[in-house]
Write a protein that holds these residues in place. Structure first.
Motif, PDB file in Angstrom:
ATOM      1  N   PHE A   1      -1.643  15.487  -0.333  1.00  0.00           N
ATOM      2  CA  PHE A   1      -1.333  15.071  -1.491  1.00  0.00           C
ATOM      3  C   PHE A   1      -0.522  14.178  -1.417  1.00  0.00           C
ATOM      4  O   PHE A   1      -0.458  13.007  -1.525  1.00  0.00           O
ATOM      5  CB  PHE A   1      -0.565  15.579  -2.828  1.00  0.00           C
ATOM      6  CG  PHE A   1       0.609  15.408  -3.001  1.00  0.00           C
ATOM      7  CD1 PHE A   1      -0.355  15.186  -4.491  1.00  0.00           C
ATOM      8  CD2 PHE A   1       1.253  15.254  -3.684  1.00  0.00           C
ATOM      9  CE1 PHE A   1       0.314  14.818  -5.575  1.00  0.00           C
ATOM     10  CE2 PHE A   1       2.528  15.087  -3.815  1.00  0.00           C
ATOM     11  CZ  PHE A   1       1.485  14.552  -5.545  1.00  0.00           C
ATOM     12  N   ILE A   2       0.506  14.139  -0.237  1.00  0.00           N
ATOM     13  CA  ILE A   2       1.386  12.837  -0.110  1.00  0.00           C
ATOM     14  C   ILE A   2       0.306  11.692   0.031  1.00  0.00           C
ATOM     15  O   ILE A   2       0.929  10.185  -0.143  1.00  0.00           O
ATOM     16  CB  ILE A   2       2.518  13.303   1.150  1.00  0.00           C
ATOM     17  CG1 ILE A   2       3.342  14.108   0.659  1.00  0.00           C
ATOM     18  CG2 ILE A   2       3.273  12.500   0.938  1.00  0.00           C
ATOM     19  CD1 ILE A   2       4.384  15.036   1.300  1.00  0.00           C
ATOM     20  N   THR A   3      -0.583  11.574   1.547  1.00  0.00           N
ATOM     21  CA  THR A   3      -0.749  10.554   1.638  1.00  0.00           C
ATOM     22  C   THR A   3      -1.843   9.423   0.508  1.00  0.00           C
ATOM     23  O   THR A   3      -1.668   8.436   0.340  1.00  0.00           O
ATOM     24  CB  THR A   3      -2.494  11.344   3.030  1.00  0.00           C
ATOM     25  OG1 THR A   3      -1.359  11.616   3.678  1.00  0.00           O
ATOM     26  CG2 THR A   3      -2.919   9.806   3.155  1.00  0.00           C
TER      27      THR A   3
ATOM     28  N   VAL B   1      -1.066   5.183  -3.454  1.00  0.00           N
ATOM     29  CA  VAL B   1      -0.358   4.716  -5.320  1.00  0.00           C
ATOM     30  C   VAL B   1       0.383   4.480  -5.637  1.00  0.00           C
ATOM     31  O   VAL B   1       0.723   4.212  -6.665  1.00  0.00           O
ATOM     32  CB  VAL B   1      -2.310   4.908  -6.041  1.00  0.00           C
ATOM     33  CG1 VAL B   1      -3.221   4.146  -6.223  1.00  0.00           C
ATOM     34  CG2 VAL B   1      -2.023   6.610  -6.036  1.00  0.00           C
ATOM     35  N   SER B   2       1.514   5.032  -5.277  1.00  0.00           N
ATOM     36  CA  SER B   2       2.547   4.872  -5.221  1.00  0.00           C
ATOM     37  C   SER B   2       3.346   4.321  -6.047  1.00  0.00           C
ATOM     38  O   SER B   2       3.702   3.948  -6.963  1.00  0.00           O
ATOM     39  CB  SER B   2       3.861   5.842  -3.791  1.00  0.00           C
ATOM     40  OG  SER B   2       3.757   4.536  -2.796  1.00  0.00           O
ATOM     41  N   TYR B   3       3.235   2.886  -5.846  1.00  0.00           N
ATOM     42  CA  TYR B   3       4.331   1.457  -5.573  1.00  0.00           C
ATOM     43  C   TYR B   3       3.796   1.261  -7.540  1.00  0.00           C
ATOM     44  O   TYR B   3       4.198   0.992  -8.249  1.00  0.00           O
ATOM     45  CB  TYR B   3       4.208   0.570  -5.206  1.00  0.00           C
ATOM     46  CG  TYR B   3       4.898  -0.740  -5.810  1.00  0.00           C
ATOM     47  CD1 TYR B   3       5.977  -1.173  -5.666  1.00  0.00           C
ATOM     48  CD2 TYR B   3       3.734  -2.366  -6.460  1.00  0.00           C
ATOM     49  CE1 TYR B   3       6.120  -2.053  -6.420  1.00  0.00           C
ATOM     50  CE2 TYR B   3       4.295  -3.032  -7.333  1.00  0.00           C
ATOM     51  CZ  TYR B   3       5.338  -3.128  -6.832  1.00  0.00           C
ATOM     52  OH  TYR B   3       6.814  -4.428  -7.568  1.00  0.00           O
TER      53      TYR B   3
ATOM     54  N   PHE C   1       3.568   1.559 -13.726  1.00  0.00           N
ATOM     55  CA  PHE C   1       3.559   2.417 -14.852  1.00  0.00           C
ATOM     56  C   PHE C   1       4.924   3.388 -14.732  1.00  0.00           C
ATOM     57  O   PHE C   1       5.178   4.205 -15.885  1.00  0.00           O
ATOM     58  CB  PHE C   1       2.431   3.337 -14.431  1.00  0.00           C
ATOM     59  CG  PHE C   1       1.447   3.137 -14.734  1.00  0.00           C
ATOM     60  CD1 PHE C   1       1.091   1.616 -15.066  1.00  0.00           C
ATOM     61  CD2 PHE C   1       0.007   3.535 -13.585  1.00  0.00           C
ATOM     62  CE1 PHE C   1      -0.529   1.797 -15.502  1.00  0.00           C
ATOM     63  CE2 PHE C   1      -1.373   3.141 -12.922  1.00  0.00           C
ATOM     64  CZ  PHE C   1      -1.603   1.757 -14.355  1.00  0.00           C
ATOM     65  N   TYR C   2       5.666   3.345 -14.151  1.00  0.00           N
ATOM     66  CA  TYR C   2       7.162   4.287 -14.551  1.00  0.00           C
ATOM     67  C   TYR C   2       6.937   5.548 -14.807  1.00  0.00           C
ATOM     68  O   TYR C   2       7.262   6.500 -15.198  1.00  0.00           O
ATOM     69  CB  TYR C   2       7.891   3.598 -15.777  1.00  0.00           C
ATOM     70  CG  TYR C   2       8.314   2.173 -15.486  1.00  0.00           C
ATOM     71  CD1 TYR C   2       9.230   1.422 -14.681  1.00  0.00           C
ATOM     72  CD2 TYR C   2       7.431   0.842 -16.248  1.00  0.00           C
ATOM     73  CE1 TYR C   2       9.018  -0.205 -14.816  1.00  0.00           C
ATOM     74  CE2 TYR C   2       7.847   0.129 -16.385  1.00  0.00           C
ATOM     75  CZ  TYR C   2       8.302  -1.522 -15.516  1.00  0.00           C
ATOM     76  OH  TYR C   2       8.367  -2.270 -15.423  1.00  0.00           O
ATOM     77  N   LEU C   3       6.070   5.711 -13.591  1.00  0.00           N
ATOM     78  CA  LEU C   3       6.303   7.223 -13.561  1.00  0.00           C
ATOM     79  C   LEU C   3       7.195   8.168 -13.096  1.00  0.00           C
ATOM     80  O   LEU C   3       7.061   7.916 -11.485  1.00  0.00           O
ATOM     81  CB  LEU C   3       4.495   8.019 -13.561  1.00  0.00           C
ATOM     82  CG  LEU C   3       3.649   7.833 -14.543  1.00  0.00           C
ATOM     83  CD1 LEU C   3       2.200   7.876 -13.996  1.00  0.00           C
ATOM     84  CD2 LEU C   3       3.860   8.948 -15.845  1.00  0.00           C
TER      85      LEU C   3
ATOM     86  N   ILE D   1       4.417  13.675 -10.892  1.00  0.00           N
ATOM     87  CA  ILE D   1       3.467  13.253 -10.765  1.00  0.00           C
ATOM     88  C   ILE D   1       3.445  15.205  -9.530  1.00  0.00           C
ATOM     89  O   ILE D   1       2.062  15.595  -9.139  1.00  0.00           O
ATOM     90  CB  ILE D   1       3.108  12.354  -9.957  1.00  0.00           C
ATOM     91  CG1 ILE D   1       3.290  10.976 -10.925  1.00  0.00           C
ATOM     92  CG2 ILE D   1       1.881  12.104  -9.214  1.00  0.00           C
ATOM     93  CD1 ILE D   1       3.116   9.928 -10.175  1.00  0.00           C
ATOM     94  N   SER D   2       4.317  15.619  -8.804  1.00  0.00           N
ATOM     95  CA  SER D   2       4.498  16.132  -7.617  1.00  0.00           C
ATOM     96  C   SER D   2       4.386  17.517  -8.825  1.00  0.00           C
ATOM     97  O   SER D   2       3.678  18.661  -7.963  1.00  0.00           O
ATOM     98  CB  SER D   2       5.480  16.281  -7.072  1.00  0.00           C
ATOM     99  OG  SER D   2       5.662  15.135  -6.453  1.00  0.00           O
ATOM    100  N   LEU D   3       5.494  18.023  -9.175  1.00  0.00           N
ATOM    101  CA  LEU D   3       5.101  18.718 -10.256  1.00  0.00           C
ATOM    102  C   LEU D   3       3.355  19.356 -10.802  1.00  0.00           C
ATOM    103  O   LEU D   3       2.889  20.534 -10.536  1.00  0.00           O
ATOM    104  CB  LEU D   3       6.155  18.504 -11.965  1.00  0.00           C
ATOM    105  CG  LEU D   3       5.897  19.845 -12.633  1.00  0.00           C
ATOM    106  CD1 LEU D   3       6.450  21.655 -11.536  1.00  0.00           C
ATOM    107  CD2 LEU D   3       6.592  20.027 -13.981  1.00  0.00           C
ATOM    108  N   VAL D   4       2.631  18.077 -11.701  1.00  0.00           N
ATOM    109  CA  VAL D   4       1.372  18.397 -11.580  1.00  0.00           C
ATOM    110  C   VAL D   4       0.427  18.776 -10.581  1.00  0.00           C
ATOM    111  O   VAL D   4      -0.624  20.038 -10.400  1.00  0.00           O
ATOM    112  CB  VAL D   4       1.110  17.667 -12.366  1.00  0.00           C
ATOM    113  CG1 VAL D   4      -0.164  17.104 -12.709  1.00  0.00           C
ATOM    114  CG2 VAL D   4       1.675  16.474 -13.797  1.00  0.00           C
TER     115      VAL D   4
END
Length: 579
Positions: free
Chosen positions: A19-21, A26-28, A34-36, A41-44
């Motif tokens: 998941f972290i990879t 697409v983290s940026y 998108f200011y998420l 994201i981690s909770l979902v």
């Protein structure tokens, strides 16, 4: 013969790492475009991998089937994350920040936290059926502190840099760090009263006087004051030792960078052993550790601390998604869902916003009304609330009669589990989506209106800069007497000319140091040529243009050209003049 080893350890490593990879790829895009928030994201992701969905992460199996052990794991995990986060929060603040801004912090931590506690408690008391006001006070105290983990989503990144003043960012960091540790007095006042007066004090002796004695002596004295003294002492000793080691070149760069994180681990462990407030001690230690601003400035451009911070945040919110009692929000004996949802909405709106708005005129960092509304709304509930939930459950299990948990304590534990988990999830979702939805609401009406508009949009006329410049100057030459021609004085240096929309502006003359109108360093400008005519009052009057040096001016008719374009040579002006 090779065999498959599909065991929990391998599954957790593969799931978390995968998941972290993927998120990192697409983290940026997700966070800066998108200011998420990474928390949402981690909770979902945690929910998707939990027993409620794919069943890759099995928290109850790791706790050997014990709900109590699972709660202990969650408590220790949140302690670790908060400890590291709060040391780093203290390190982020400038030199002697707590001393310089004590008035603003006193307002936010004194009347601010008190009103937040009481307003939340009143809402819980009004909407949760069949509970006493003491029960509501315990629930309200758990969600009073603002969460430092979720607060980072609004004080870091592109959105914060563009929209939140630096001083406002600092006060948000300082408040969220300090009020996490100061949640103990608000929580243990109702807990002690419930223990010694609830159910007529069954199984306990001493009554309300003993409860207040414990609250003043143990909570304020041993927990709060001791943690402040301990954190300040350890922070100062750590600062001096690191200075000593660095001056003698005893410490390498890697150990230097990780020093604040190892300091957090040390404080969490030692303060936990003596039973004091490790959360507050970590924040105080982090601030004292950078009292002279040396360590903060040395690690300002370093990415190690934010990287470890990000890994912990992602891991803890994935864990929350997996351990959250999602089904209990609908199926419980505490509060029906049609009351629970309004409770979540009202707490987010009324818990913090009114008091911050009332106090903002006395807080210099909150200058405008819209800033007060912003700070009042963004007081997230997250890791700290879950931490205080499990601190409360651990305390309530000690209220027993004949070896069994007393009935009112068990009832309060059930109420707190359902309500606090729901409020935390509401805050993570709402605050995680507020910025992107706000951006969407701002731009979407304009986009739709432009798309469905029936009026034809007139295209602006083409802007031919060279033609307008030459034609304008030729027109000026025809109407101006030769006596008022202003060629460039000898020694006049070219100045860069920029186009911003339909305007031509000049930059600062780098040689003379004189500021020229209208702007300097235009961000959206395009270099179009070099200014060669002067505008000083010391300019000489008209003179013979013959022999004008290259780089000083290009004649156009009887006047001096104002701009030389990059593709022109010294004879370009003659060709235009003859044409």
């Amino acid at each position: 013969m090779p065999t498959l080893a599909v065991v929990n350890f391998n599954i957790v490593c593969a799931t978390l790492g995968g998941f972290i990879t993927i998120f990192g790829l697409v983290s940026y895009l997700l966070k800066e475009k998108f200011y998420l928030s990474e928390a949402l994201i981690s909770l979902v992701a945690g929910l998707i991998f939990s027993p409620h969905a794919t069943n890759f992460i099995k928290p109850l199996d790791y706790a050997l089937g014990s709900e109590e052990a699972l709660g202990t794991i969650t408590l220790y995990f949140t302690r670790l994350v908060l400890g590291v986060q709060l040391v780093l929060a203290g390190v982020q603040l400038p030199s002697k920040y707590l001393k310089k801004e004590w008035r603003s912090l006193a307002l936010l931590l004194g009347p601010g936290m008190t009103v937040m506690w009481l307003s939340t408690s009143l809402l819980v008391w009004a909407l949760v059926p069949n509970i006493s006001f003491l029960f509501a006070l315990a629930v309200g105290a758990s969600v009073t502190p603002t969460d430092p983990v979720l607060s980072n989503s609004i004080v870091k990144g592109k959105f914060a840099d563009r929209n939140i003043p630096k001083e406002l960012q600092k006060i948000i960091i300082a408040e969220s760090g300090a009020n996490d540790g100061l949640g103990y007095p608000f929580l243990f006042l109702p807990l002690y009263l419930i223990k010694y007066t609830g159910d007529h004090g069954l199984g306990q002796v001493g009554g309300a006087s003993k409860a207040m004695g414990y609250w003043f002596g143990e909570t304020w004295g041993y927990t709060i004051l001791l943690s402040v003294v301990y954190g300040a002492t350890i922070g100062w000793i750590a600062k001096e030792l690191l200075h000593w080691a660095e001056e003698r070149k005893y410490v390498d760069r890697e150990s230097f960078l990780v020093f604040a994180i190892t300091l957090a681990l040390f404080i969490v462990g030692t303060v936990g052993m003596i039973g004091s407030d490790d959360v507050l001690a970590c924040f105080i230690a982090g601030n004292v550790f950078t009292w002279d601003d040396w360590f903060r400035l040395e690690t300002l451009d370093d990415s190690l601390q934010p990287t470890i911070d990000m890994l912990l945040n992602v891991a803890v919110f994935m864990w929350f998604g997996a351990v959250c009692p999602w089904s209990s929000f609908v199926h419980n004996n505490v509060i029906p869902i049609y009351r629970l949802i309004p409770l979540g909405i009202l707490v987010l709106l009324l818990r913090r916003l009114p008091i911050v708005y009332l106090l903002h005129k006395r807080i210099p960092q909150i200058e405008e009304k819209h800033q007060a509304l912003f700070v009042g709304f963004f007081g997230p509930i997250g890791v700290s609330a879950i931490f205080y939930l499990y601190v409360s459950l651990e305390f309530l299990r000690q209220i027993d009669v004949d070896g069994a948990e007393r009935e009112d304590a068990a009832r309060l534990g059930e109420v707190m589990t359902v309500v606090i988990w729901f409020l935390a999830i509401c805050s993570i979702v709402v605050h995680g989506l507020s910025i992107p939805l706000g951006k969407l609401g701002f731009y979407l009406p304009r986009t739709i209106s432009s798309a469905i508009s029936s009026d034809p949009v007139e295209e602006p006329a083409a802007f031919h800069l060279r033609d307008r410049t030459v034609n304008g100057e030729q027109s000026l030459a025809r109407t101006s007497p030769r006596s008022e021609q202003l060629p460039a004085p000898d020694g006049q240096h070219p100045r860069a000319m920029f186009r911003v929309g339909h305007s031509i502006v000049r930059n600062r003359d780098s040689r003379s140091g004189v500021a020229k109108q209208k702007i300097s360093n235009p961000m959206d400008a395009r270099l179009i040529g070099t200014a060669v005519g002067g505008d000083s009052d010391a300019q000489t009057r008209a003179q013979n243009h013959a022999g004008t040096p290259v780089g000083v001016g290009v004649p156009v008719g009887p006047v001096q050209r104002a701009i030389r374009f990059p593709d022109e040579t010294s004879g370009a002006g003659d060709a235009e003049r003859n044409g």
